[in-house]
Design a protein around this motif. Structure first.
Motif, mmCIF file in Angstrom:
data_model
loop_
_atom_site.group_PDB
_atom_site.id
_atom_site.type_symbol
_atom_site.label_atom_id
_atom_site.label_comp_id
_atom_site.label_asym_id
_atom_site.label_seq_id
_atom_site.Cartn_x
_atom_site.Cartn_y
_atom_site.Cartn_z
ATOM 1 N N ARG A 74 5.174 1.835 8.883
ATOM 2 C CA ARG A 74 4.553 2.680 7.842
ATOM 3 C C ARG A 74 5.530 3.029 6.710
ATOM 4 O O ARG A 74 5.853 4.197 6.489
ATOM 5 C CB ARG A 74 3.987 3.959 8.478
ATOM 6 C CG ARG A 74 2.704 3.696 9.264
ATOM 7 C CD ARG A 74 2.348 4.848 10.123
ATOM 8 N NE ARG A 74 3.381 5.062 11.123
ATOM 9 C CZ ARG A 74 3.633 6.213 11.723
ATOM 10 N NH1 ARG A 74 2.945 7.271 11.427
ATOM 11 N NH2 ARG A 74 4.587 6.309 12.629
ATOM 12 N N LEU A 75 5.923 1.998 6.020
ATOM 13 C CA LEU A 75 6.906 2.162 4.940
ATOM 14 C C LEU A 75 6.185 2.558 3.651
ATOM 15 O O LEU A 75 5.224 1.903 3.249
ATOM 16 C CB LEU A 75 7.637 0.827 4.754
ATOM 17 C CG LEU A 75 8.859 0.810 3.879
ATOM 18 C CD1 LEU A 75 9.959 1.676 4.452
ATOM 19 C CD2 LEU A 75 9.386 -0.615 3.754
ATOM 20 N N MET B 114 -1.336 -7.341 -3.367
ATOM 21 C CA MET B 114 -0.904 -8.658 -2.876
ATOM 22 C C MET B 114 -1.936 -9.279 -1.928
ATOM 23 O O MET B 114 -2.135 -10.501 -1.938
ATOM 24 C CB MET B 114 0.448 -8.515 -2.162
ATOM 25 C CG MET B 114 1.019 -9.775 -1.589
ATOM 26 S SD MET B 114 1.438 -11.007 -2.829
ATOM 27 C CE MET B 114 3.038 -10.424 -3.370
ATOM 28 N N ALA B 115 -2.600 -8.456 -1.133
ATOM 29 C CA ALA B 115 -3.567 -9.006 -0.176
ATOM 30 C C ALA B 115 -4.833 -9.486 -0.882
ATOM 31 O O ALA B 115 -5.406 -10.510 -0.511
ATOM 32 C CB ALA B 115 -3.918 -7.955 0.864
ATOM 33 N N ALA B 116 -5.233 -8.756 -1.931
ATOM 34 C CA ALA B 116 -6.492 -9.091 -2.600
ATOM 35 C C ALA B 116 -6.319 -10.244 -3.592
ATOM 36 O O ALA B 116 -7.159 -11.132 -3.668
ATOM 37 C CB ALA B 116 -7.029 -7.849 -3.317
ATOM 38 N N ARG B 117 -5.248 -10.199 -4.373
ATOM 39 C CA ARG B 117 -5.039 -11.257 -5.394
ATOM 40 C C ARG B 117 -3.611 -11.768 -5.294
ATOM 41 O O ARG B 117 -2.779 -11.497 -6.189
ATOM 42 C CB ARG B 117 -5.314 -10.689 -6.784
ATOM 43 C CG ARG B 117 -6.812 -10.406 -7.023
ATOM 44 C CD ARG B 117 -7.010 -9.271 -7.989
ATOM 45 N NE ARG B 117 -6.526 -9.567 -9.316
ATOM 46 C CZ ARG B 117 -6.233 -8.620 -10.216
ATOM 47 N NH1 ARG B 117 -6.350 -7.356 -9.895
ATOM 48 N NH2 ARG B 117 -5.803 -8.963 -11.431
ATOM 49 N N PRO B 118 -3.322 -12.512 -4.212
ATOM 50 C CA PRO B 118 -1.921 -12.915 -3.988
ATOM 51 C C PRO B 118 -1.324 -13.763 -5.112
ATOM 52 O O PRO B 118 -0.176 -13.576 -5.492
ATOM 53 C CB PRO B 118 -1.980 -13.701 -2.680
ATOM 54 C CG PRO B 118 -3.408 -14.059 -2.481
ATOM 55 C CD PRO B 118 -4.206 -13.007 -3.160
ATOM 56 N N GLU B 119 -2.147 -14.696 -5.676
ATOM 57 C CA GLU B 119 -1.579 -15.585 -6.707
ATOM 58 C C GLU B 119 -1.176 -14.798 -7.953
ATOM 59 O O GLU B 119 -0.132 -15.029 -8.535
ATOM 60 C CB GLU B 119 -2.571 -16.682 -7.097
ATOM 61 C CG GLU B 119 -2.716 -17.778 -6.050
ATOM 62 C CD GLU B 119 -3.736 -17.445 -4.981
ATOM 63 O OE1 GLU B 119 -4.849 -17.019 -5.336
ATOM 64 O OE2 GLU B 119 -3.431 -17.583 -3.787
ATOM 65 N N GLU B 120 -2.074 -13.840 -8.329
ATOM 66 C CA GLU B 120 -1.782 -13.007 -9.508
ATOM 67 C C GLU B 120 -0.503 -12.201 -9.291
ATOM 68 O O GLU B 120 0.354 -12.120 -10.176
ATOM 69 C CB GLU B 120 -2.952 -12.026 -9.727
ATOM 70 C CG GLU B 120 -4.216 -12.677 -10.204
ATOM 71 C CD GLU B 120 -4.168 -12.868 -11.694
ATOM 72 O OE1 GLU B 120 -3.913 -11.897 -12.404
ATOM 73 O OE2 GLU B 120 -4.354 -14.024 -12.123
ATOM 74 N N ALA B 121 -0.407 -11.622 -8.101
ATOM 75 C CA ALA B 121 0.763 -10.781 -7.801
ATOM 76 C C ALA B 121 2.042 -11.617 -7.791
ATOM 77 O O ALA B 121 3.061 -11.223 -8.375
ATOM 78 C CB ALA B 121 0.558 -10.088 -6.463
ATOM 79 N N LYS B 122 1.973 -12.787 -7.162
ATOM 80 C CA LYS B 122 3.181 -13.623 -7.046
ATOM 81 C C LYS B 122 3.656 -14.114 -8.407
ATOM 82 O O LYS B 122 4.840 -14.358 -8.606
ATOM 83 C CB LYS B 122 2.896 -14.818 -6.132
ATOM 84 C CG LYS B 122 2.794 -14.454 -4.655
ATOM 85 C CD LYS B 122 2.424 -15.682 -3.867
ATOM 86 C CE LYS B 122 2.064 -15.369 -2.448
ATOM 87 N NZ LYS B 122 1.576 -16.563 -1.724
ATOM 88 N N THR C 70 0.827 -6.285 9.000
ATOM 89 C CA THR C 70 -0.158 -5.936 10.024
ATOM 90 C C THR C 70 -1.071 -4.840 9.475
ATOM 91 O O THR C 70 -2.273 -4.822 9.733
ATOM 92 C CB THR C 70 0.568 -5.428 11.294
ATOM 93 O OG1 THR C 70 1.585 -6.373 11.642
ATOM 94 C CG2 THR C 70 -0.391 -5.269 12.456
ATOM 95 N N ALA C 71 -0.482 -3.928 8.704
ATOM 96 C CA ALA C 71 -1.272 -2.870 8.057
ATOM 97 C C ALA C 71 -0.556 -2.452 6.783
ATOM 98 O O ALA C 71 0.620 -2.764 6.586
ATOM 99 C CB ALA C 71 -1.424 -1.684 9.000
ATOM 100 N N GLY C 72 -1.276 -1.712 5.930
ATOM 101 C CA GLY C 72 -0.665 -1.225 4.706
ATOM 102 C C GLY C 72 -0.802 -2.193 3.548
ATOM 103 O O GLY C 72 -1.428 -3.259 3.702
ATOM 104 N N ALA C 73 -0.240 -1.799 2.402
ATOM 105 C CA ALA C 73 -0.447 -2.608 1.201
ATOM 106 C C ALA C 73 0.825 -2.758 0.380
ATOM 107 O O ALA C 73 1.691 -1.891 0.380
ATOM 108 C CB ALA C 73 -1.529 -1.958 0.350
ATOM 109 N N THR D 209 3.269 -1.934 7.333
ATOM 110 C CA THR D 209 3.614 -2.061 8.754
ATOM 111 C C THR D 209 3.585 -3.523 9.166
ATOM 112 O O THR D 209 2.707 -4.274 8.736
ATOM 113 C CB THR D 209 2.579 -1.290 9.617
ATOM 114 O OG1 THR D 209 2.532 0.056 9.151
ATOM 115 C CG2 THR D 209 2.951 -1.303 11.103
ATOM 116 N N LYS D 210 4.556 -3.918 9.981
ATOM 117 C CA LYS D 210 4.513 -5.277 10.541
ATOM 118 C C LYS D 210 4.903 -5.228 12.015
ATOM 119 O O LYS D 210 5.932 -4.671 12.381
ATOM 120 C CB LYS D 210 5.483 -6.198 9.778
ATOM 121 C CG LYS D 210 5.472 -7.641 10.269
ATOM 122 C CD LYS D 210 4.184 -8.361 9.936
ATOM 123 C CE LYS D 210 4.105 -9.740 10.553
ATOM 124 N NZ LYS D 210 2.847 -10.417 10.265
#
Lengths: 244, 565
Positions: A19-20, A65-73, A54-57, A8-9
C-alpha cells in the motif's frame, strides 16, 4: 506528475510492496532508497508499466497506467537497472527503434539522436553492434534512448551502476537540467551520496512499506541525527524498523 | 577429483530442484506428455527393426548378411550423430555458457573445469543416442536369441563407444578453439555440416532410388549386394563395437572380448590424450572466446532499399518492430545455415515432383496428377509447419532479456504480436504459394486444382503463422541461451500437434467435396443438390477453422504474455 495510490504487489505469499502512497511533482527529483529486497525495483517496474500491481494505481501525468498503458508509457523515459538490449542492432539503430516506438518524427530524429550520442560519448560507436559495447556503454545508450522523446517523467532504477565517474557526473547534471525544465524524476538508488546530492525529497522503503519520506533535513530530524549524513540516517531508520 | 564433483553439483542440484518447483503440477503433465511421445518413438523403432529382422531371417542365404550390414550402418550413423552432437554441446559447455566467467574465477584449475564440463557434455550429447539405440539392440537380441552375454556386451560396449565419440569431439573443439573464437566455430561448423548434409541429400536424390523398383536395373543391385559383405574400416570405433556384437551373436566369446578390449583401451587412450591437450590449450581457447568476433558484413549507415520501403509503414511502432525483427534475424549468423538448408530442402522437394514416374503407374495419369496436387497441399503445409517451428515459434522468445523494452514501450502486447505475425506471414505466404504453384505446374494439374490448392494454402498459412506466434507467446522462454530450442519445449510440441491437426482437418474437410466435383467434371455430369450443400458446408467449415486458427492462438498468446507481469 506521478501519483502512486495504495500500490501493492504480492508474489505468492510474499508481500513485495505494501500500500504505497506517493506523489512526485513536475520538476522534482525524488529518490527512492531502501535495503536489498525492500521493493524498490518492483515499485519501479510497476511505474514503468512492465509489471502489473496486485492492487492500487499508478497515475502518470494524469493518466492511469492500468486503464491507458500506452498513453502513460509514452510520457515516461524508463531506464532499468540492467541494460539488456537487442545485441544485433547498432547503437544508432536502437535509437531509431526507440524513436519509432515513441513517435519521434524523422525530421528531428537524426539531430536529436546525434546530439544525445555525442553527449554520452557514444557517437563514434553508433554504427557498431551493441553486442560489442561494454556494460557502461549499454547503460549510457539506454539513458540516451530514454531521453530521445523528451519524456515528462523519468523513471530510473540504479542509474549510476556500471558508469565511470565522468558519466556519473554527466547523468547527474542531465537529471538536474531536466528537472529544471519541469520533468519529474523518480530514481531508485543504493548510492546514498547521489541521492543526498541530487534529490529534492527521499522516500525510504523497507519490507515493502514506506517508512520515511521527506527532504534530507526532514529525514535527519526524524532519525534524531542532525549532524549525520544520509547513510547514517538510512541505517538508523531501517534498523529501528527492523527492531520494532 | 573433489573439485570436479563440486563443479558438477550445481547441475545436479538444479535438476533435483526442478521437482520441488512451485509449478510442479504442469511439470508433471509435461513429463508425462514427453515421456509418452518418447516411449511411442521407442516402441516404433523396436517394432520396425523387429519386423525388418524377422523378414531378413526369412530370406534364404542373404538374410544374415543384410541384418549385419544393417547393424553396421546403424552403428556408423550413431557414431556420426555422437560426433556431431558432442561437438555442438562441447562448444557451448567449454566456451560459450554464461556461467563460465564465474566458474573460471573460482579457485579450481582449468583442467578440473574442463573435466567437469566434459562429463556434463558427454551425458547431454549421448543419452538420447543411447536410449534410442536400445530398442534396436533389443530387437537383434530377441530375433537372434542373443542371451545374457549379448546384453552384457552391449552395456559394456556402449559406454566406451560414447566416451570415444565425446573425447574425439572435445579434442577437435579444443584444438580449433585455440585458433578461432568459439562463437565463430559454431557458425562455421554448423554451416559446413549442413553443406555436407545437403550434398549427400542431393546426391542421394540424384541417384533416383525409385529406379530400384525397375527390373531393368537389377544387375546393378546384385553388384550392390555383393559389396555388402565388405568389412568396415578397422580404424573406426563403430567397427569395434560392431565386431564385438557380431562375435557375441555368433557365439565367439573370446573374439567379442578382444573387440571390447579394443573399445575400452581406445577410450582410455583418447581420454588421456584429451586431458593432455586440454591442459595445454583449453584456457587459451577460453580466453580467445571472450573477445567479440568481428562482423562478417560491415554495417551500412542509414537505411538501405528495404529500409526505405519499410518507411512506408503506417505507424511508428509497427515500423520499429518490423525493422528490428528483420535486422536482428538477418544479422544472426546462426540463422544463415538453417536458411541455406531450407532452400536445399525446397529444391529437393520440387525435384521430387519433377521425377515422379507418373507415366509408369497403372492408375490413370490425369487422376494421379490431381490426387498428388491435392495431397501436396497438406505436404506443403507440413513443410511450412516445420519452418514455422524453427523460425516463428521462437520469435517471441528471441526477445530474450531485452523483453523489458517491449513491456516499457507505448505499444500494446497485441500490436507487438501482430507485427510479428505480419513480418513472418508475408514471406511464408509467398513461399507457400511458390511451392504450390511450382509443383502444380510440374504435375500439369487442372485449373480447378490450381485454384483450389492455392486458395486453400492461402487460408492455411495465416493459421500456421498465428499458431507459431501465439503459442510462442503463450510459452515463451526469455532466459534460454538458444531461443531456437524453444520448439523442443512443451509449447513447441503443442504447436506442432495443433498444426498437424489443423492441416489434417482442412484436408479431410475438402477431400469429399473435391472428389465429387472432380469425378463429376471427369464424367461430364453436374453436381446433385445434396453435393452442393455438402460442398458449401465443408468450405464454410474450412474458412471458419482457418479464422479460428488465427484468432484463438493470438488471443491466448496475448493473454499469457500480459499475465507474465
Amino acid at each position: 506528475m506521478i501519483e502512486l495510490t495504495d500500490l501493492t504487489k504480492r508474489y505468492g505469499k510474499t508481500l513485495a510492496v505494501d500500500r504505497l502512497n506517493l506523489s512526485v511533482a513536475p520538476g522534482e527529483i525524488f529518490g527512492f532508497i531502501g535495503p536489498n529486497g525492500a521493493g524498490k525495483t518492483t515499485t519501479i517496474r510497476m511505474m514503468g508499466g512492465t509489471l502489473s500491481p496486485t492492487a492500487g494505481a499508478v497515475v502518470i501525468d494524469g493518466i492511469d497506467m492500468a486503464a491507458r498503458p500506452e498513453e502513460a508509457k509514452r510520457r515516461i523515459g524508463f531506464i532499468p537497472d540492467r541494460p539488456f538490449l537487442y545485441e544485433k542492432l547498432t547503437g544508432m539503430e536502437f535509437m531509431r527503434f526507440s524513436a519509432d516506438l515513441y513517435g519521434v518524427g524523422d525530421g528531428t530524429f537524426l539531430q536529436k539522436a546525434e546530439e544525445l550520442l555525442r553527449t554520452f560519448g557514444l557517437f563514434d560507436w553508433s554504427h557498431d553492434l551493441i553486442e560489442a559495447y561494454s556494460h557502461g556503454m549499454k547503460q549510457r545508450l539506454v539513458i540516451s534512448a530514454a531521453l530521445l522523446h523528451n519524456p515528462r517523467v523519468i523513471v530510473v532504477d540504479e542509474p549510476m551502476v556500471g558508469l565511470d565517474p565522468a558519466a556519473i557526473k554527466m547523468v547527474k547534471d542531465i537529471l538536474k537540467d531536466l528537472a529544471r525544465r519541469g520533468t519529474a524524476v523518480f530514481m531508485s538508488t543504493h548510492t546514498l551520496s547521489v541521492a543526498e546530492d541530487l534529490c529534492d525529497r527521499i522516500g525510504i522503503i523497507h519490507r515493502g512499506a514506506l517508512i520515511a519520506l521527506g527532504t534530507t533535513r526532514e529525514l535527519k530530524r526524524l532519525a534524531q541525527a542532525q549532524q549525520a549524513d544520509l547513510e547514517e540516517v538510512f541505517l538508523k531508520l531501517t534498523e529501528e524498523q527492523t527492531l520494532s | 577429483m573433489n573439485g570436479v564433483l563440486t563443479l558438477l553439483k550445481p547441475r545436479l542440484w538444479s535438476f533435483l530442484n526442478g521437482n520441488v518447483a512451485r509449478d510442479r503440477e504442469p511439470r508433471n503433465i509435461k513429463w508425462l506428455l514427453f515421456g509418452g511421445i518418447g516411449f511411442l518413438f521407442w516402441a516404433g523403432i523396436f517394432t520396425v527393426f523387429y519386423r525388418v529382422l524377422r523378414y531378413f531371417q526369412g530370406v534364404e542365404g542373404f538374410g544374415d548378411i543384410l541384418a549385419y550390414k544393417l547393424l553396421s550402418m546403424v552403428l556408423i550413423t550413431f557414431f556420426a550423430l555422437l560426433i556431431f552432437s558432442s561437438i555442438i554441446t562441447a562448444l557451448s559447455k567449454f566456451y560459450l555458457s554464461r556461467d563460465l566467467v564465474l566458474v573460471h574465477a573460482l579457485p579450481v584449475s582449468p583442467a578440473q573445469i574442463f573435466l567437469a564440463r566434459w562429463i556434463e557434455s558427454t551425458i547431454d550429447s549421448t543419452w538420447m543416442v543411447v536410449v534410442y539405440s536400445l530398442p534396436i539392440f533389443l530387437s537383434y537380441g530377441i530375433v537372434y536369441r542373443g542371451g545374457i552375454l549379448f546384453y552384457a556386451t552391449i552395456l559394456g560396449a556402449l559406454l566406451p563407444f560414447c566416451l570415444i565419440g565425446s573425447a574425439l569431439s572435445a579434442i577437435a573443439v579444443v584444438l580449433v578453439a585455440r585458433f578461432l573464437p568459439a562463437g565463430r566455430i559454431r557458425t562455421v561448423f554448423v554451416f559446413l555440416s549442413l553443406v555436407l548434409f545437403v550434398i549427400l541429400l542431393i546426391a542421394f536424390r540424384m541417384m533416383r532410388p525409385e529406379q530400384l523398383t525397375n527390373p531393368d536395373t537389377f544387375a546393378s543391385v546384385l553388384l550392390y549386394f555383393r559389396s555388402l559383405e565388405t568389412p568396415g574400416s578397422p580404424w573406426l570405433p563403430s567397427t569395434w563395437i560392431y565386431d564385438s556384437l557380431r562375435e557375441v551373436l555368433s557365439g565367439n566369446r573370446s573374439g567379442a572380448l578382444f573387440h571390447l578390449a579394443l573399445l575400452w583401451s581406445g577410450a582410455a587412450a583418447l581420454g588421456y590424450l584429451m586431458t593432455w591437450i586440454a591442459g595445454a590449450a583449453y584456457f587459451q581457447g577460453f580466453s580467445k572466446a571472450q573477445t567479440t568476433a568481428e562482423r562478417l558484413l560491415p554495417s551500412r549507415q542509414g537505411r538501405g532499399a528495404a529500409g526505405a520501403w519499410l518507411l512506408g509503414f503506417p505507424s511508428g511502432p509497427t515500423r520499429a518492430f518490423a525493422v528490428k525483427e528483420i535486422k536482428t534475424f538477418t544479422r544472426d549468423q546462426t540463422q544463415w545455415p538453417q536458411i541455406f538448408l531450407m532452400i536445399a530442402l525446397i529444391v529437393v522437394y520440387l525435384y521430387n515432383f519433377s521425377v515422379l514416374p507418373l507415366d509408369k503407374s497403372p492408375i490413370k495419369t490425369f487422376y494421379l496428377q490431381n490426387l498428388f496436387s491435392f495431397l501436396n497441399m497438406g505436404l506443403a503445409a507440413f513443410v511450412l509447419t516445420a519452418l514455422s517451428a524453427r523460425f516463428i515459434f521462437p520469435a517471441v522468445s528471441t526477445e530474450g532479456v531485452a523483453f523489458w523494452i517491449v513491456r516499457a514501450s507505448p505499444v500494446s502486447i497485441r500490436s507487438f504480436l501482430w507485427v510479428k505475425f505480419w513480418v513472418y506471414f508475408l514471406p511464408l505466404a509467398i513461399l507457400a504459394e511458390f511451392l504450390i504453384v511450382a509443383t502444380n505446374l510440374l504435375l500439369q494439374v487442372t485449373d480447378l486444382m490450381m485454384i483450389l490448392s492455392t486458395a486453400t494454402v492461402l487460408l492455411m498459412v495465416p493459421g500456421i503463422v498465428a499458431m507459431g506466434v501465439g503459442l510462442g507467446a503463450a510459452y515463451p522462454d526469455f532466459q534460454s541461451e538458444n531461443p531456437a530450442q524453444a520448439v523442443t519445449s512443451f509449447g513447441g510440441l503443442l504447436f506442432m500437434i495443433l498444426c498437424a491437426g489443423f492441416i489434417g482437418f482442412i484436408v479431410i474437410l475438402e477431400t469429399g467435396p473435391v472428389y465429387s466435383v472432380f469425378m463429376a467434371s471427369l464424367n461430364g455430369r453436374g453436381l446433385a443438390l445434396l453435393q452442393w450443400v455438402w460442398l458449401a458446408i465443408s468450405f464454410a467449415l474450412v474458412i471458419l477453422l482457418s479464422v479460428l486458427a488465427v484468432v484463438l492462438p493470438m488471443r491466448l498468446g496475448e493473454r499469457r504474455l500480459k499475465a507474465l507481469a
